[in-house]
Design a protein around this motif. Structure first.
Motif, PDB file in Angstrom:
ATOM      1  N   GLU A   1     -16.934   8.458  38.852  1.00  0.00           N
ATOM      2  CA  GLU A   1     -17.760   7.604  37.812  1.00  0.00           C
ATOM      3  C   GLU A   1     -17.775   9.716  36.412  1.00  0.00           C
ATOM      4  N   ALA A   2     -18.030  10.031  37.247  1.00  0.00           N
ATOM      5  CA  ALA A   2     -18.003  11.563  36.588  1.00  0.00           C
ATOM      6  C   ALA A   2     -16.397  11.213  36.227  1.00  0.00           C
ATOM      7  N   ILE A   3     -15.246  11.604  36.058  1.00  0.00           N
ATOM      8  CA  ILE A   3     -13.899  11.617  36.479  1.00  0.00           C
ATOM      9  C   ILE A   3     -13.740  10.540  35.192  1.00  0.00           C
ATOM     10  N   ALA A   4     -13.900   9.424  35.555  1.00  0.00           N
ATOM     11  CA  ALA A   4     -13.955   8.286  34.781  1.00  0.00           C
ATOM     12  C   ALA A   4     -13.946   9.026  33.437  1.00  0.00           C
ATOM     13  N   ASP A   5     -15.342   9.140  33.469  1.00  0.00           N
ATOM     14  CA  ASP A   5     -16.104   9.099  31.924  1.00  0.00           C
ATOM     15  C   ASP A   5     -15.766  10.247  31.043  1.00  0.00           C
ATOM     16  N   ALA A   6     -14.768  10.896  31.856  1.00  0.00           N
ATOM     17  CA  ALA A   6     -14.066  12.589  31.220  1.00  0.00           C
ATOM     18  C   ALA A   6     -12.911  12.660  30.924  1.00  0.00           C
ATOM     19  N   GLY A   7     -13.326  11.519  31.760  1.00  0.00           N
ATOM     20  CA  GLY A   7     -11.324  11.339  31.270  1.00  0.00           C
ATOM     21  C   GLY A   7     -10.616  10.376  30.037  1.00  0.00           C
ATOM     22  N   CYS A   8     -11.612   9.836  30.134  1.00  0.00           N
ATOM     23  CA  CYS A   8     -11.560   8.687  28.839  1.00  0.00           C
ATOM     24  C   CYS A   8     -11.879   9.106  27.546  1.00  0.00           C
ATOM     25  N   GLU A   9     -13.061  10.479  27.683  1.00  0.00           N
ATOM     26  CA  GLU A   9     -13.518  11.578  26.387  1.00  0.00           C
ATOM     27  C   GLU A   9     -12.441  11.954  26.174  1.00  0.00           C
ATOM     28  N   ARG A  10     -11.388  12.098  26.895  1.00  0.00           N
ATOM     29  CA  ARG A  10     -10.395  12.971  26.799  1.00  0.00           C
ATOM     30  C   ARG A  10      -8.874  12.439  25.552  1.00  0.00           C
ATOM     31  N   ILE A  11      -9.199  11.201  25.466  1.00  0.00           N
ATOM     32  CA  ILE A  11      -7.946  10.819  24.749  1.00  0.00           C
ATOM     33  C   ILE A  11      -8.141   9.614  23.462  1.00  0.00           C
ATOM     34  N   ASP A  12      -7.615  10.018  22.477  1.00  0.00           N
ATOM     35  CA  ASP A  12      -7.992   9.508  21.352  1.00  0.00           C
ATOM     36  C   ASP A  12      -7.193   8.395  21.085  1.00  0.00           C
ATOM     37  N   ARG A  13      -8.363   7.241  21.934  1.00  0.00           N
ATOM     38  CA  ARG A  13      -8.135   5.342  22.219  1.00  0.00           C
ATOM     39  C   ARG A  13      -9.087   5.130  22.907  1.00  0.00           C
ATOM     40  N   GLU A  14      -9.450   3.625  22.183  1.00  0.00           N
ATOM     41  CA  GLU A  14     -10.681   3.090  23.159  1.00  0.00           C
ATOM     42  C   GLU A  14     -10.275   2.186  24.392  1.00  0.00           C
ATOM     43  N   VAL A  15     -11.238   3.067  25.047  1.00  0.00           N
ATOM     44  CA  VAL A  15     -11.182   2.435  26.740  1.00  0.00           C
ATOM     45  C   VAL A  15     -11.974   1.651  27.339  1.00  0.00           C
ATOM     46  N   VAL A  16     -12.207   0.471  27.805  1.00  0.00           N
ATOM     47  CA  VAL A  16     -13.525  -0.507  28.055  1.00  0.00           C
ATOM     48  C   VAL A  16     -13.367   0.190  29.763  1.00  0.00           C
ATOM     49  N   ARG A  17     -14.664   1.325  30.428  1.00  0.00           N
ATOM     50  CA  ARG A  17     -15.828   1.322  31.113  1.00  0.00           C
ATOM     51  C   ARG A  17     -16.158   0.379  32.263  1.00  0.00           C
ATOM     52  N   ALA A  18     -15.516  -0.113  33.385  1.00  0.00           N
ATOM     53  CA  ALA A  18     -16.324  -0.788  33.971  1.00  0.00           C
ATOM     54  C   ALA A  18     -17.478   0.243  34.850  1.00  0.00           C
ATOM     55  N   PRO A  19     -18.447  -0.891  35.523  1.00  0.00           N
ATOM     56  CA  PRO A  19     -19.018  -0.436  36.003  1.00  0.00           C
ATOM     57  C   PRO A  19     -18.149  -0.321  37.812  1.00  0.00           C
ATOM     58  N   ALA A  20     -18.536   0.495  38.335  1.00  0.00           N
ATOM     59  CA  ALA A  20     -17.840   1.420  39.329  1.00  0.00           C
ATOM     60  C   ALA A  20     -18.036   0.409  40.954  1.00  0.00           C
ATOM     61  N   ILE A  21     -17.008   0.609  41.654  1.00  0.00           N
ATOM     62  CA  ILE A  21     -16.991  -0.019  42.688  1.00  0.00           C
ATOM     63  C   ILE A  21     -17.705   0.718  44.084  1.00  0.00           C
ATOM     64  N   PRO A  22     -19.733   0.323  44.321  1.00  0.00           N
ATOM     65  CA  PRO A  22     -19.590   1.463  45.364  1.00  0.00           C
ATOM     66  C   PRO A  22     -19.437   1.837  46.650  1.00  0.00           C
ATOM     67  N   ILE A  23     -18.869  -0.003  47.572  1.00  0.00           N
ATOM     68  CA  ILE A  23     -18.552   0.565  49.002  1.00  0.00           C
ATOM     69  C   ILE A  23     -17.040  -0.098  49.251  1.00  0.00           C
ATOM     70  N   GLY A  24     -16.537   0.588  50.195  1.00  0.00           N
ATOM     71  CA  GLY A  24     -15.453   0.519  50.626  1.00  0.00           C
ATOM     72  C   GLY A  24     -14.684   0.650  51.577  1.00  0.00           C
ATOM     73  N   VAL A  25     -13.655   0.877  51.978  1.00  0.00           N
ATOM     74  CA  VAL A  25     -13.323   1.415  53.575  1.00  0.00           C
ATOM     75  C   VAL A  25     -13.303   2.381  54.451  1.00  0.00           C
ATOM     76  N   ALA A  26     -14.487   2.539  54.937  1.00  0.00           N
ATOM     77  CA  ALA A  26     -15.396   2.907  55.740  1.00  0.00           C
ATOM     78  C   ALA A  26     -15.704   3.312  56.609  1.00  0.00           C
TER      79      ALA A  26
END
Length: 245
Positions: A43-68
């Motif tokens: 989430e932190a990297i997704a938010d920081a990456g979106c803030e670095r570009i000069d275009r609109e991006v939709v940020r979806a909620p995170a998927i919290p459970i994976g292949v673990a």
């Protein structure tokens, strides 16, 4: 725009086809780091990456459970099968595409998700549902990538930077003392181990003492810059499929 905070009319009126979906896991990260490390970092990297570009991006909620399932012996770890995970990610991206968000970057924080996400991205793209590309942050941090373990220096550093209150600093030495040097038990280029408990007493791989908050700040900078570059490429790419030869 974060979908959690937006209204449906906000989404209707936005002018972009680009979306980001953080994907992580809820699993052990040793005695010192939170179970949600992979979600929080994605989430932190997704938010920081979106803030670095000069275009609109939709940020979806995170998927919290994976292949673990490889961490199943450690209490608190949750997991789903690869089939369930692939289906969930695919249908989640499909729902975004139904609203016009047909270019999607999956920002991943968990190694166990890598193969499944690549398969999902290929299937969505080949079937014409959406153009989906997975991005795993710890592969995009230059020379630091060679230090990636589990609850080790990289994840501990980034957690110390983004969620310092969740890192149990009084357990760092314990985490280090029970850690494995590498992932698995290797003989003749084959890994004999399937579960992390087979080779790590406390689930840690690598030395978390080598991951301070300053290193975490650098990791966030490197990973978010790489993500921003990828987002621009995905936004500009011709996503039509090649003709049959």
């Amino acid at each position: 725009m974060h979908l959690t905070d937006a209204t449906w009319t906000d989404v209707r009126d936005c002018e972009t086809d680009l979306a980001v979906v953080p994907v992580g896991s809820t699993e052990q990260h040793g005695p010192h780091a939170p179970l949600g490390t992979d979600v929080l970092t994605a989430e932190a990297i997704a938010d920081a990456g979106c803030e670095r570009i000069d275009r609109e991006v939709v940020r979806a909620p995170a998927i919290p459970i994976g292949v673990a399932e490889e961490h199943r012996q450690f209490p608190g770890t949750m997991w789903v099968s690869a089939d369930t995970f692939r289906s969930y990610v695919r249908e989640s991206v499909g729902s975004l595409a139904s609203h016009g968000f047909e270019r999607v970057v999956l920002v991943n924080g968990h190694g166990g998700n890598v193969d499944a996400l690549r398969e999902v991205g290929a299937r969505l793209t080949r079937d014409g549902d959406a153009y989906a590309v997975p991005f795993t942050w710890f592969d995009a941090v230059g020379d630091h990538s060679s230090d990636m373990g589990h609850g080790g220096p990289l994840e501990t550093a980034l957690a110390r930077h983004i969620v310092p209150d969740l890192v149990r600093e009084d357990r760092i030495d314990e985490a280090s003392e029970g850690a494995a040097d590498g992932w698995g038990e290797w003989v003749s280029y084959a890994n004999l181990a399937y579960d992390s408990a087979e080779f790590s007493d406390n689930g840690v791989v690598g030395d978390p003492r080598q991951g301070d908050a300053d290193r975490g700040e650098e990791l966030l900078e490197l990973a978010s810059a790489a993500l921003a570059k990828l987002l621009e490429a995905v936004a500009e790419r011709d996503v039509s499929r090649p003709e049959v030869k």
